[in-house]
Design an enzyme around this catalytic site. Structure first.
Site, PDB file in Angstrom:
ATOM      1  N   LYS A  53       0.838  -1.204   0.000  1.00 46.32           N
ATOM      2  CA  LYS A  53       0.000   0.000   0.000  1.00 46.32           C
ATOM      3  C   LYS A  53       0.866   1.244   0.000  1.00 46.32           C
ATOM      4  O   LYS A  53       0.569   2.234  -0.671  1.00 46.32           O
ATOM      5  CB  LYS A  53      -0.955  -0.024   1.211  1.00 46.32           C
ATOM      6  CG  LYS A  53      -2.152  -0.896   0.942  1.00 46.32           C
ATOM      7  CD  LYS A  53      -2.918  -1.305   2.147  1.00 46.32           C
ATOM      8  CE  LYS A  53      -3.928  -2.386   1.746  1.00 46.32           C
ATOM      9  NZ  LYS A  53      -4.356  -3.249   2.824  1.00 46.32           N
ATOM     10  N   GLN A  97      -5.528  -2.529   8.961  1.00 46.61           N
ATOM     11  CA  GLN A  97      -5.284  -3.810   8.295  1.00 46.61           C
ATOM     12  C   GLN A  97      -5.842  -4.982   9.105  1.00 46.61           C
ATOM     13  O   GLN A  97      -5.563  -5.116  10.292  1.00 46.61           O
ATOM     14  CB  GLN A  97      -3.761  -3.984   8.085  1.00 46.61           C
ATOM     15  CG  GLN A  97      -3.388  -5.210   7.296  1.00 46.61           C
ATOM     16  CD  GLN A  97      -3.905  -5.181   5.859  1.00 46.61           C
ATOM     17  OE1 GLN A  97      -3.690  -4.225   5.127  1.00 46.61           O
ATOM     18  NE2 GLN A  97      -4.604  -6.224   5.460  1.00 46.61           N
ATOM     19  N   ASP A 120     -12.161   1.815   3.118  1.00 46.09           N
ATOM     20  CA  ASP A 120     -12.491   0.408   2.886  1.00 46.09           C
ATOM     21  C   ASP A 120     -13.996   0.243   2.659  1.00 46.09           C
ATOM     22  O   ASP A 120     -14.439  -0.797   2.185  1.00 46.09           O
ATOM     23  CB  ASP A 120     -12.119  -0.414   4.142  1.00 46.09           C
ATOM     24  CG  ASP A 120     -10.816  -1.182   3.970  1.00 46.09           C
ATOM     25  OD1 ASP A 120     -10.423  -1.416   2.814  1.00 46.09           O
ATOM     26  OD2 ASP A 120     -10.215  -1.542   4.991  1.00 46.09           O
TER      27      ASP A 120
END
Ligand code: NAP
Length: 282
Positions: A53, A97, A120
């Protein structure tokens, strides 16, 4: 033989567009989009995802911050960090995460991310917005699938779409997105009886199961579009999907490979969502 849906190609094209947009933001003196990634513990796979990322952000000129917290971080400490990031003006997207250590309630963490920074799209408010079709962000993996369909001019309108898997991060939002694109959608799961009879009806079949070779050629209609979200390991350690690629490729019209299909799109859609969040926060 099916045409291969090239996720690397499509994601690189979208990344180019994002890069250009960020360049223009910089030129006009605007604020660079910023992504904060939080990782708790030592999960090796998570560390690779987080590293990727950061690389993705660098590639498109996006600002990023990484917070690596030790395994014994308390829930309160993790929540405190999330709240700090909610208030940080140079951060537009927050990603925590998964998986988190067992003593941390993942739902509680997600619910405390500001919905406007929830890149997300897992916050209940964003999930609700997707359900009613009034959303700012879409979850990265199913959104990536929709971009692949768009790039290859595959319109779900009026098509039989079958999604195998009903997780909150892939299956359910995927089904909603296909429905919104006017597909006729069926969702299958581990309790579905006669899975093959249902998948065989699909013009567009999305496999998001997490088990190798579950979708075999006899379960696929001739000429179907087959999207393989699964990420599994073969005996030799190499990555593979949920679909028996070698056999299904012979009868499908389009198919995504694993790796190189949906995976690169997921990463790119996170950048896209962060850019969207930055534009919303202006
Ligand atoms: P998940 O939460 O484990 O959900 C799997 C789903 O598959 C569940 O709904 C389950 O049904 C269903 N299922 C399991 N066995 C089945 C069977 N034999 N027949 C029919 N359905 C079955 O997994 P996930 O997070 O959605 O991820 C799915 C796969 O996609 C995994 O391999 C994951 O690694 C991969 N993935 C890839 C990306 C990417 O970027 N390429 C991103 C996210 C996930 P029940 O609900 O009844 O248990």
């Amino acid at each position: 033989m099916a045409q291969i849906i090239d996720g690397k190609l499509v994601s690189s094209k979208i990344k180019e567009e994002i890069k250009l947009e960020i360049k223009n933001i910089k030129k006009s003196g605007g604020q660079i989009p910023g992504l904060a990634v939080v990782i708790v513990g030592d999960d090796p796979a998570s560390k690779v995802y987080v590293r990727n990322k950061r690389k993705d952000c660098e590639e498109v000129g996006m600002y990023s911050e990484e917070y690596a917290l030790p395994e014994n971080t308390s829930q309160e400490e993790a929540l405190e960090l999330v709240k700090k990031l909610n208030d940080k003006s140079d951060i537009h997207g927050i990603l925590v995460q998964s998986p988190l250590p067992k003593h941390i309630d993942e739902n509680l963490i997600v619910e405390n991310i500001s919905p406007s920074k929830d890149v997300d799209a897992f916050h209940p408010q964003n999930v609700g917005r997707i359900t009613i079709g009034r959303y700012s962000f879409l979850p990265c993996t199913p959104a990536g699938v929709m971009e692949l369909l768009k790039y290859y001019n595959i319109d779900p309108c009026g098509k039989e779409c079958v999604v195998v898997g009903r997780s909150n991060i892939v299956g359910k939002p995927q089904a909603l997105m296909l429905l919104q694109a006017n597909g006729t959608v069926t969702i299958c799961h581990s309790k579905t009886v006669g899975l093959g009879n249902i998948t065989k009806r699909a013009d567009i079949l999305v496999a998001a199961i997490g088990k190798r070779n579950i979708i075999t050629a006899d379960m696929v209609k001739e000429g179907a579009v087959v999207i393989d979200v699964g990420m599994n390991k073969k005996d030799d350690g190499k990555l593979c999907g949920d679909v028996d690629f070698a056999e299904v490729e012979k009868i499908a019209s389009y198919i995504t490979p694993v790796p190189g299909g949906v995976g690169p799109m997921t990463r790119t859609m996170l950048l896209k969502n962060t850019l969207t969040a930055a534009k919303m926060g202006k």
